[in-house]
Write a protein that holds these residues in place. Sequence first.
Motif, PDB file in Angstrom:
ATOM      1  N   PRO A 145       0.830  -1.213   0.000  1.00 31.70           N
ATOM      2  CA  PRO A 145       0.000   0.000   0.000  1.00 31.70           C
ATOM      3  C   PRO A 145       0.861   1.259   0.000  1.00 31.70           C
ATOM      4  CG  PRO A 145      -0.796  -1.591   1.606  1.00 31.70           C
ATOM      5  CD  PRO A 145       0.522  -2.109   1.115  1.00 31.70           C
ATOM      6  N   PRO A 146       0.393   2.328  -0.618  1.00 35.49           N
ATOM      7  CA  PRO A 146       1.199   3.554  -0.718  1.00 35.49           C
ATOM      8  C   PRO A 146       1.505   4.181   0.632  1.00 35.49           C
ATOM      9  CG  PRO A 146      -1.043   3.928  -1.497  1.00 35.49           C
ATOM     10  CD  PRO A 146      -0.891   2.454  -1.326  1.00 35.49           C
ATOM     11  N   GLU A 147       0.701   3.872   1.637  1.00 35.04           N
ATOM     12  CA  GLU A 147       0.953   4.450   2.965  1.00 35.04           C
ATOM     13  C   GLU A 147       1.975   3.636   3.760  1.00 35.04           C
ATOM     14  OE1 GLU A 147      -2.677   1.756   3.340  1.00 35.04           O
ATOM     15  OE2 GLU A 147      -1.855   3.213   1.911  1.00 35.04           O
ATOM     16  N   GLY A 148       2.559   2.612   3.149  1.00 34.29           N
ATOM     17  CA  GLY A 148       3.567   1.808   3.829  1.00 34.29           C
ATOM     18  C   GLY A 148       4.936   2.465   3.782  1.00 34.29           C
ATOM     19  N   GLY A 149       5.917   1.789   4.331  1.00 34.77           N
ATOM     20  CA  GLY A 149       7.282   2.296   4.298  1.00 34.77           C
ATOM     21  C   GLY A 149       7.686   2.981   5.588  1.00 34.77           C
ATOM     22  N   LEU A 150       8.993   3.115   5.757  1.00 40.48           N
ATOM     23  CA  LEU A 150       9.542   3.639   7.005  1.00 40.48           C
ATOM     24  C   LEU A 150       9.222   5.114   7.223  1.00 40.48           C
ATOM     25  CD1 LEU A 150      13.047   1.897   6.891  1.00 40.48           C
ATOM     26  CD2 LEU A 150      11.128   1.344   8.405  1.00 40.48           C
ATOM     27  N   ARG A 151       9.272   5.918   6.151  1.00 41.56           N
ATOM     28  CA  ARG A 151       8.997   7.341   6.354  1.00 41.56           C
ATOM     29  C   ARG A 151       7.548   7.580   6.754  1.00 41.56           C
ATOM     30  NH1 ARG A 151      11.623  11.872   5.611  1.00 41.56           N
ATOM     31  NH2 ARG A 151      13.310  10.860   4.447  1.00 41.56           N
ATOM     32  N   HIS A 152       6.631   6.906   6.120  1.00 45.19           N
ATOM     33  CA  HIS A 152       5.226   7.060   6.500  1.00 45.19           C
ATOM     34  C   HIS A 152       4.994   6.561   7.927  1.00 45.19           C
ATOM     35  CE1 HIS A 152       3.760   7.256   2.051  1.00 45.19           C
ATOM     36  NE2 HIS A 152       3.994   8.454   2.553  1.00 45.19           N
ATOM     37  N   ALA A 153       5.692   5.504   8.316  1.00 43.85           N
ATOM     38  CA  ALA A 153       5.562   5.009   9.689  1.00 43.85           C
ATOM     39  C   ALA A 153       6.054   6.057  10.681  1.00 43.85           C
ATOM     40  CB  ALA A 153       6.347   3.707   9.862  1.00 43.85           C
ATOM     41  N   ALA A 154       7.166   6.703  10.353  1.00 50.22           N
ATOM     42  CA  ALA A 154       7.685   7.756  11.231  1.00 50.22           C
ATOM     43  C   ALA A 154       6.718   8.928  11.304  1.00 50.22           C
ATOM     44  CB  ALA A 154       9.047   8.220  10.729  1.00 50.22           C
ATOM     45  N   GLU A 155       6.121   9.273  10.189  1.00 51.23           N
ATOM     46  CA  GLU A 155       5.151  10.365  10.180  1.00 51.23           C
ATOM     47  C   GLU A 155       3.918  10.019  11.014  1.00 51.23           C
ATOM     48  OE1 GLU A 155       4.601  10.825   6.009  1.00 51.23           O
ATOM     49  OE2 GLU A 155       6.403  12.076   5.744  1.00 51.23           O
TER      50      GLU A 155
END
Length: 274
Positions: free
Chosen positions: A55-65
């Motif tokens: 999903p586009p909301e995945g990933g480390l940066r989105h998790a940090a946000e």
Amino acid sequence: MIRPVVVGVDDSEESLRAVEWAAGEAESRRRPLHVLHAFIWPLLGAPLGPAPGAPPEGGLRHAAERVLAAALARAQSAAPGIEVSTGLPETDPATALLHHSHQAELLVVGSRGLGAIGGLLLGSVGARLGTEAACPVVVVRGPRTPHGPLTPHGPVVAGIDGHDEDRALLPFAFEYAARTANPLVLAHAGADGTALPEQVLDRWRERFPTVAIVQEPLTGHPGTALLHASNQASLLVVGSHHRHELSALVHGSVSQSALHHAACPVAIIQVRRS
């Protein structure tokens, strides 16, 4: 420049409780709150976006946000009237927090967690904060209550061992006690447990007339005595004597147990020996 209260967060509930405490303190001090999450992954070369097909909301940066967004929401809920900002510096937690300590009124962290700031007092990050921060550091401990993250009532306990504390630790303790309308217990951890002279206390009474002062010599091991005193306290205040380890607090080596097991938040104040 108005110095903010700075709070470090990770993805743990403990750090969100630290955000609540920091928000209340910022409101009490009439200071803005800056919420900080150290984002170390770019330094390690890790991919920051979502994995292929994720999903586009995945990933480390989105998790940090999302960590910052949760902390922002918690702060605004705890103290709706304060100004809150967030930061996502690309560095390790210790470096980020120490850098911000030079512009901060107060640095606040949680006692443990599973993220980048997790286990602060158990490793090098906590040791560096306790000995190198340019402002007071508060490690938030203690139970959550139905009325908020931590009980605001109870004596402020200051572990002191000599006149050096008069210039660093006691102003912080008295100011906190005055703002929170709590009594101040001066817990003497020196070898002889000598109480402060009345003429010294008179100067503090004149400066903080609303603060009730209790002098209490510590018996037995000072760290154990401070730990026991924290059971009813709203804040435990100890001094760091720049010996590059958190065990060197309050007359040499007594407060690691308090920092690991205290039943209330613990404030660490730099005390420079004369």
